[in-house]
Design an enzyme around this catalytic site. Sequence first.
Site, PDB file in Angstrom:
ATOM      1  N   CYS A 364       0.771  -1.236   0.190  1.00 55.80           N
ATOM      2  CA  CYS A 364      -0.037   0.192  -0.017  1.00 55.80           C
ATOM      3  C   CYS A 364       0.803   1.486  -0.142  1.00 55.80           C
ATOM      4  O   CYS A 364       0.816   2.127  -0.726  1.00 55.80           O
ATOM      5  CB  CYS A 364      -1.144  -0.277   1.075  1.00 55.80           C
ATOM      6  SG  CYS A 364      -0.977  -1.689   1.930  1.00 55.80           S
ATOM      7  N   ARG A 393       6.992 -10.965   5.880  1.00 49.46           N
ATOM      8  CA  ARG A 393       6.727 -10.537   7.316  1.00 49.46           C
ATOM      9  C   ARG A 393       7.588 -11.575   8.193  1.00 49.46           C
ATOM     10  O   ARG A 393       7.442 -12.938   7.940  1.00 49.46           O
ATOM     11  CB  ARG A 393       5.317 -10.603   7.497  1.00 49.46           C
ATOM     12  CG  ARG A 393       4.836  -9.558   6.631  1.00 49.46           C
ATOM     13  CD  ARG A 393       2.950  -9.368   6.854  1.00 49.46           C
ATOM     14  NE  ARG A 393       2.451  -8.518   5.915  1.00 49.46           N
ATOM     15  CZ  ARG A 393       1.158  -8.607   5.710  1.00 49.46           C
ATOM     16  NH1 ARG A 393       0.405  -9.156   6.130  1.00 49.46           N
ATOM     17  NH2 ARG A 393       0.717  -7.599   4.768  1.00 49.46           N
ATOM     18  N   GLN A 411       0.956 -11.242  -2.336  1.00 48.63           N
ATOM     19  CA  GLN A 411      -0.246 -10.915  -2.383  1.00 48.63           C
ATOM     20  C   GLN A 411      -1.059 -10.375  -3.827  1.00 48.63           C
ATOM     21  O   GLN A 411      -0.167 -10.006  -4.808  1.00 48.63           O
ATOM     22  CB  GLN A 411      -0.639  -9.636  -1.755  1.00 48.63           C
ATOM     23  CG  GLN A 411      -0.416  -9.996  -0.109  1.00 48.63           C
ATOM     24  CD  GLN A 411      -0.674  -8.454   0.612  1.00 48.63           C
ATOM     25  OE1 GLN A 411       0.300  -7.484   0.341  1.00 48.63           O
ATOM     26  NE2 GLN A 411      -1.179  -8.547   1.434  1.00 48.63           N
ATOM     27  N   ASP A 413      -2.554  -8.166  -4.916  1.00 46.16           N
ATOM     28  CA  ASP A 413      -2.988  -6.852  -4.142  1.00 46.16           C
ATOM     29  C   ASP A 413      -3.684  -5.994  -5.358  1.00 46.16           C
ATOM     30  O   ASP A 413      -3.084  -5.899  -6.415  1.00 46.16           O
ATOM     31  CB  ASP A 413      -1.822  -6.308  -3.450  1.00 46.16           C
ATOM     32  CG  ASP A 413      -2.298  -5.696  -2.197  1.00 46.16           C
ATOM     33  OD1 ASP A 413      -3.480  -5.411  -1.889  1.00 46.16           O
ATOM     34  OD2 ASP A 413      -1.063  -5.114  -1.600  1.00 46.16           O
ATOM     35  N   HIS A 415      -5.147  -1.498  -4.988  1.00 45.09           N
ATOM     36  CA  HIS A 415      -5.536  -0.443  -4.217  1.00 45.09           C
ATOM     37  C   HIS A 415      -6.529   0.266  -5.071  1.00 45.09           C
ATOM     38  O   HIS A 415      -5.887   0.928  -5.985  1.00 45.09           O
ATOM     39  CB  HIS A 415      -4.514   0.424  -3.521  1.00 45.09           C
ATOM     40  CG  HIS A 415      -3.771  -0.705  -2.484  1.00 45.09           C
ATOM     41  ND1 HIS A 415      -2.685  -1.276  -2.703  1.00 45.09           N
ATOM     42  CD2 HIS A 415      -4.093  -0.755  -1.388  1.00 45.09           C
ATOM     43  CE1 HIS A 415      -2.163  -2.016  -1.860  1.00 45.09           C
ATOM     44  NE2 HIS A 415      -2.960  -1.692  -0.874  1.00 45.09           N
ATOM     45  N   LYS A 499     -14.368  -3.427   6.854  1.00 50.60           N
ATOM     46  CA  LYS A 499     -14.094  -4.334   5.873  1.00 50.60           C
ATOM     47  C   LYS A 499     -15.156  -5.669   5.611  1.00 50.60           C
ATOM     48  O   LYS A 499     -16.190  -5.737   6.170  1.00 50.60           O
ATOM     49  CB  LYS A 499     -12.727  -4.833   6.297  1.00 50.60           C
ATOM     50  CG  LYS A 499     -12.535  -5.802   7.440  1.00 50.60           C
ATOM     51  CD  LYS A 499     -11.520  -6.512   7.626  1.00 50.60           C
ATOM     52  CE  LYS A 499     -11.366  -7.238   9.069  1.00 50.60           C
ATOM     53  NZ  LYS A 499     -10.174  -8.018   9.467  1.00 50.60           N
ATOM     54  N   HIS A 545      -8.481  -1.566   0.094  1.00 47.09           N
ATOM     55  CA  HIS A 545      -7.470  -2.637  -0.076  1.00 47.09           C
ATOM     56  C   HIS A 545      -8.454  -3.869  -0.529  1.00 47.09           C
ATOM     57  O   HIS A 545      -9.172  -3.975   0.217  1.00 47.09           O
ATOM     58  CB  HIS A 545      -6.532  -2.974   1.093  1.00 47.09           C
ATOM     59  CG  HIS A 545      -6.025  -1.800   1.881  1.00 47.09           C
ATOM     60  ND1 HIS A 545      -4.638  -1.463   1.877  1.00 47.09           N
ATOM     61  CD2 HIS A 545      -6.528  -0.833   2.643  1.00 47.09           C
ATOM     62  CE1 HIS A 545      -4.506  -0.464   2.485  1.00 47.09           C
ATOM     63  NE2 HIS A 545      -5.583   0.066   3.162  1.00 47.09           N
TER      64      HIS A 545
HETATM   65 ZN   LIG Z   1      -3.041  -2.515   0.890  1.00 47.28          ZN
END
Ligand SMILES: [Zn+2]
Length: 673
Positions: A364, A393, A411, A413, A415, A499, A545
Amino acid sequence: MILSLAKTSLNLRARISKGKFYQPAENMINITFPDGAVRQYDAGISAMDIAKSISEGLARKVLAAKVNDQVWDSSRPINHDAAIKFLTWDDEEAKSTFWHSSAHLMAEAVESMYPGVKFWVGPPLEKGFYYDMDLGDQQIGEEDLKKLEVKMAELAKQNNSFLRKEISKADAVKYFEEKGDEYKLDLLSGLQDGEITFYTQGNFTDLCRGPHIPSTGSIKAVKLTSIAGAYWKGDEKNKMLTRIYGVTFPNNKELEEYLVFLEEAKKRDHRKLGKELELFTFSEKVGMGLPMWLPKGAMLRERLQQFLQRKQIEAGYLPVITPHIGHKSLYVTSGHYEKYGKDSFQPIKTPQEGEEFYLKPMNCPHHCEIYKSSPRSYKDLPLRFAEFGTVYRYEQHGELHGLTRVRGFTQDDAHLFCMSSQVKDEFKKVIDLVLFVFKSLDFTDYTAQISLRDKEDRSKYIGSDEDWEIAERSIMEAAAEKELNTVIEYGEAAFYGPKLDFMVRDAIGRKWQLGTIQVDYNLPKRFELTYIGEDNAKHTPVMIHRAPFGSMERFIAVLTEHCAGKFPLWLAPVQVKILPISDKFMDYAEIVSQKLKNSDIRVEIDDRSEKIGKKIRDTELAKIPYMLIIGEKEVAEQRCSVRRQAKGDLGSKSIEEFIEMVLEEVKSMTAIS
Ligand SMILES: [Zn+2]
Ligand SMILES: [Zn+2]
């Protein structure tokens, strides 16, 4: 559970008289039942006695009670007006209480066989329980679990009650000091006077907040499933304790069903299948928790990635690519820097003094900087940046598990930057995308879990009340319009936004969280993101996200276990295996293989000098969808004999017919709309 008032036996303590219903009498309390009925009882009555006043049959089934939304021992006195719900084996909370109580029973058995043992904590799990213990010089091995099971069954038969006792901190400390139990003393050090309780069943007393089931007698079937080492408090610098896992049931039938389920789960374990199907590997030299994809796994992962990428392009996403590390200042701005402690991956330093970089834990912040790379107007919104971004992580060694808990993962991912008024539409589009993924991969049983603010305390959330209301309403409306089966959880939203998570049940009934859509009011503020509105003024965009798979690693693990390694045709790393009956037919096999390759079909030839029966068996074990068997007749006719996994012989087909059939099947599976 719906209670019928007709069943009330008035000679017990329940007093119902018309007109007097809501008038508080002295020492009487009003008990409200789930169906809204209110009845009066003497103060100090327990949920179990209330159950008995309704029916003995009900009382036998009660394992605990929910009193004003808190789970209580059914024997605990209720002194004030309360809403109650009886919890029986059908309720998840009752199962948790049952399994936690079973951990006490196991501890009692362990203590009786291994005197001097000290216990740490024994929580319930989604299925079953464990207890961590320090056995001192004694040892327990897998082979001892059977004996412990027998002991547990013997103790359960004594049907001892779980007795709750409130105790002062001083007395509790004294008790465990005399026992020399540094673990319970450690737990006590974090507790306040007035909130400390002991529970005793039979000869075993434990420091515990409860609740527990009425007595050990309802534990009728016991299975201790495994034994493992676990660092005290999960810290690898601490002593290694012994952890015993188990599961219990109120009858043998459920245990037997569970053992069948365990067998099936073992067969489907993605770590086992990952090895057999040559999907991925780990190397201690590369580092624990850092998966490496083997050619077949990489092929599968790339297919999944392309599949989603194609859909995303259709849905108006724009691809971006960002580096694996980011400067410290990026994370100071995002706020992640504060969270980086000694428990995370440490910064990367450059030869130039004072420069620090971090492995990116999420994409992000990078995407926020991409948003800022040029001025934005309301006409540009929504902007959707998508990246299959690899993040790192730190997870403790003991927490790592196959592909589901790793230290580096990718991910799927994206945005989305939009205006408040666009949140609902964006949610609907993401839901469509997630449902498309589920359909294509045969996940049919799912629910949407919507996490909203705590209704009582709104001070802990960032962002304006108005924005939150719009977002929360938008999410609920989007879910309703998409006819999702929805569960709403108040107080579960992150501090930065509400979320929606998808909870999926796999083929053998296990629940996984896959796919998440999250509103964020925090990062746009911290990064000072703006757009020029229709009013010519600057506004802050809403950030969303979202990741339909979550992470590629975890998703592939879940998918592998869901389909037991039999990937759908469009995804299978090898779609077709050609099995020549003997070396004589290799030339023709090569021609067939080339034709399939020309049509983008993933094919291999089994060129080993093995008997055809063995080749067929091995291909089945490798879970390859199609086999083409080639012998004298096939070469003469320029055809091939087709076998389909799980279906068997499909007869003889020309190469062209076969190609068309395969391509048709692939198309029908990935073009569901
Ligand atoms: Zn994110
Ligand atoms: Zn307990």
